[in-house]
Motif scaffolding. Sequence first.
Motif, PDB file in Angstrom:
ATOM      1  N   SER A 168       0.762  -1.254  -0.005  1.00 44.79           N
ATOM      2  CA  SER A 168      -0.093  -0.059  -0.020  1.00 44.79           C
ATOM      3  C   SER A 168       0.751   1.209   0.022  1.00 44.79           C
ATOM      4  O   SER A 168       0.434   2.558   0.412  1.00 44.79           O
ATOM      5  N   LYS A 198      -3.987   4.187  -5.659  1.00 43.96           N
ATOM      6  CA  LYS A 198      -4.301   4.553  -4.235  1.00 43.96           C
ATOM      7  C   LYS A 198      -3.911   6.241  -4.276  1.00 43.96           C
ATOM      8  O   LYS A 198      -2.965   6.505  -4.545  1.00 43.96           O
ATOM      9  N   ARG A 208      -5.534   6.668  10.363  1.00 41.14           N
ATOM     10  CA  ARG A 208      -4.069   6.767  11.158  1.00 41.14           C
ATOM     11  C   ARG A 208      -4.458   6.910  12.645  1.00 41.14           C
ATOM     12  O   ARG A 208      -3.440   6.639  13.517  1.00 41.14           O
ATOM     13  N   LYS A 221       1.275  12.815   1.930  1.00 43.56           N
ATOM     14  CA  LYS A 221       1.719  11.667   1.018  1.00 43.56           C
ATOM     15  C   LYS A 221       1.465  11.914  -0.299  1.00 43.56           C
ATOM     16  O   LYS A 221       1.784  11.043  -0.968  1.00 43.56           O
ATOM     17  N   LYS A 252      -8.429   2.625  -4.301  1.00 42.73           N
ATOM     18  CA  LYS A 252      -8.587   3.217  -2.808  1.00 42.73           C
ATOM     19  C   LYS A 252      -8.506   4.652  -2.740  1.00 42.73           C
ATOM     20  O   LYS A 252      -7.598   5.441  -3.219  1.00 42.73           O
ATOM     21  N   SER A 278     -11.431   4.184   6.113  1.00 40.86           N
ATOM     22  CA  SER A 278     -11.927   4.727   7.511  1.00 40.86           C
ATOM     23  C   SER A 278     -12.822   5.632   7.251  1.00 40.86           C
ATOM     24  O   SER A 278     -14.065   5.901   8.074  1.00 40.86           O
ATOM     25  N   TYR A 317     -14.828  -2.241   6.710  1.00 47.96           N
ATOM     26  CA  TYR A 317     -14.889  -2.481   8.186  1.00 47.96           C
ATOM     27  C   TYR A 317     -16.325  -3.012   8.528  1.00 47.96           C
ATOM     28  O   TYR A 317     -16.544  -3.484   9.699  1.00 47.96           O
TER      29      TYR A 317
HETATM   30  C1  PBG Z   1      -0.968   2.339   5.209  1.00 42.50           C
HETATM   31  C2  PBG Z   1      -2.252   2.390   4.866  1.00 42.50           C
HETATM   32  C3  PBG Z   1      -3.419   3.561   4.997  1.00 42.50           C
HETATM   33  C4  PBG Z   1      -4.575   2.815   4.831  1.00 42.50           C
HETATM   34  C5  PBG Z   1      -4.305   1.721   4.508  1.00 42.50           C
HETATM   35  N1  PBG Z   1      -2.944   1.425   4.489  1.00 42.50           N
HETATM   36  C6  PBG Z   1      -3.258   4.968   5.428  1.00 42.50           C
HETATM   37  C7  PBG Z   1      -2.433   5.677   4.482  1.00 42.50           C
HETATM   38  O1  PBG Z   1      -2.232   5.363   3.460  1.00 42.50           O
HETATM   39  O2  PBG Z   1      -2.139   6.871   5.063  1.00 42.50           O
HETATM   40  C8  PBG Z   1      -5.830   3.675   5.059  1.00 42.50           C
HETATM   41  C9  PBG Z   1      -7.226   2.701   5.273  1.00 42.50           C
HETATM   42  C10 PBG Z   1      -8.292   3.245   5.863  1.00 42.50           C
HETATM   43  O3  PBG Z   1      -8.274   4.812   5.976  1.00 42.50           O
HETATM   44  O4  PBG Z   1      -9.220   2.958   6.036  1.00 42.50           O
HETATM   45  N2  PBG Z   1      -0.087   2.707   3.968  1.00 42.50           N
END
Ligand code: PBG
Length: 331
Positions: A168, A198, A208, A221, A252, A278, A317
Motif C-alpha cells: 500500500s 491509491k 491513522r 503523502k 482506494k 476509514s 469495516y
Molecule cells: C498505510 C495505509 C493507509 C490505509 C491503509 N494502509 C493509510 C495511509 O495511506 O495513510 C488507510 C485505510 C483506511 O483509511 O481505512 N499505507
Amino acid sequence: MTFTPASRLRRLRRTPALRALVREDRLSTDDLIWPVFVCDGEGITQEVASMPGVIRRSVDLTVEAAAEAHAAGIRVICLFPYTDPSLKTDLCEEAWNPENLSNRAIRAIKAEVPDIAVMTDVALDPYNAQGHDGIVRDGVIVNDESVAALVKMALAQAEAGADILGPSDMMDGRIAAMREAFEGAGYIDTTIMSYAAKYASAFYGPFRDAVGASGALKGDKKTYQLDPFNAEEGLRCVARDLDEGADMVMVKPGMPYLDLCHRVKETFGVPTYAYQVSGEYAMIRAAAGNGWIDGEKAMMESLMAFRRAGCDGVLTYFAPEAAALIRAGWE
Ligand code: PBG
C-alpha cells in the motif's frame, strides 16, 4: 387528454418478485474482506474514537474474531498493527522483525483458523518514526531504499504464512522487487493484491488514529500517493503493477473513486477490489448515529455500488455486520 408513455419501465419494479427476478447482481459474503486492527497484550480491546464500532484487539482476541468471521462466511481478514511508539524508528527495522505484532498475528490465525485467508499491508508507516510509508531522508521519501525495506517486510510476512500481501506504499518498482524476491525464496504461491490506484486522500484520517500513525506523520503523502484529479494516471499505475506481477489490484478510497473501479475492471478485466476506507465508514456511522440516515441501508447500498461498478470484492469495516445481514437474507 390521454398520455401514452413510449415504454413503461416501472412494470418490472411493481412487486418484490418482479424486482428480484430482474435484479442484476447480488451481494455475497465471498465479496467481503474484513480489515482488523491488532494491538499488543492479551485479552485486550480498545475502542477507536473516530470509528465507532471498530476496536483494536490483542492477538488472542483477533484469532477469536477471525474464527467468528470465518463462521459467518467471511473468507479474508486483513491485519493492521497498532505498533508501540517505542518500536518506531527512522529505518523502520521493526517492519521485518519476524516476531513483530503483525507476523505473530498471522501465525496465530493460520494455526487456529487455517481456512480464512490472511491479508497484510506492506508499507512502513506503522513502524516509521516519520509516519510515512517509505524511508525519509532529508525530508524526501526515498524510493529505492524504501523498496529494499518493503521487500524485507514482505518476505517476513510471506514466511509467517500470509496468503495475500497488500503493498500500500505506492513506491515505484515494489511489486517487481517483491515478486522477484518471492520467486528466489520459494514463495511462488504468495499472492499480491497491489494497492495500485491509491490516492492521497483525506478519507484515511480515522485509520491513522486507529494504527497510531497520526501523531508521527510529518507533512502529507502527495509525493507518492495519487492526485485525486487523476484517473489516467491511476490506470497507468494499475497497468504497471499488473505488468510487474500483481495478481489482483485495488482502488482506494472506494466510494469517491467508483469511476476508477469501473474503468480498471473494464480496461484490464482482472480481479479488482475497492477499499471502503476509514473516513467512508466514519461518515456513514456518524450520520446514522445522529439519526440522519438509516445506517444499515446506507451500508448495504454502499456495498452494492462497488459490485455495480465492477469490483469483485471490497475491503470494509462493515464486513461482519454486512455478512450477518446477507446471511439473514437481506434484500
Ligand atoms: C498505510 C495505509 C493507509 C490505509 C491503509 N494502509 C493509510 C495511509 O495511506 O495513510 C488507510 C485505510 C483506511 O483509511 O481505512 N499505507
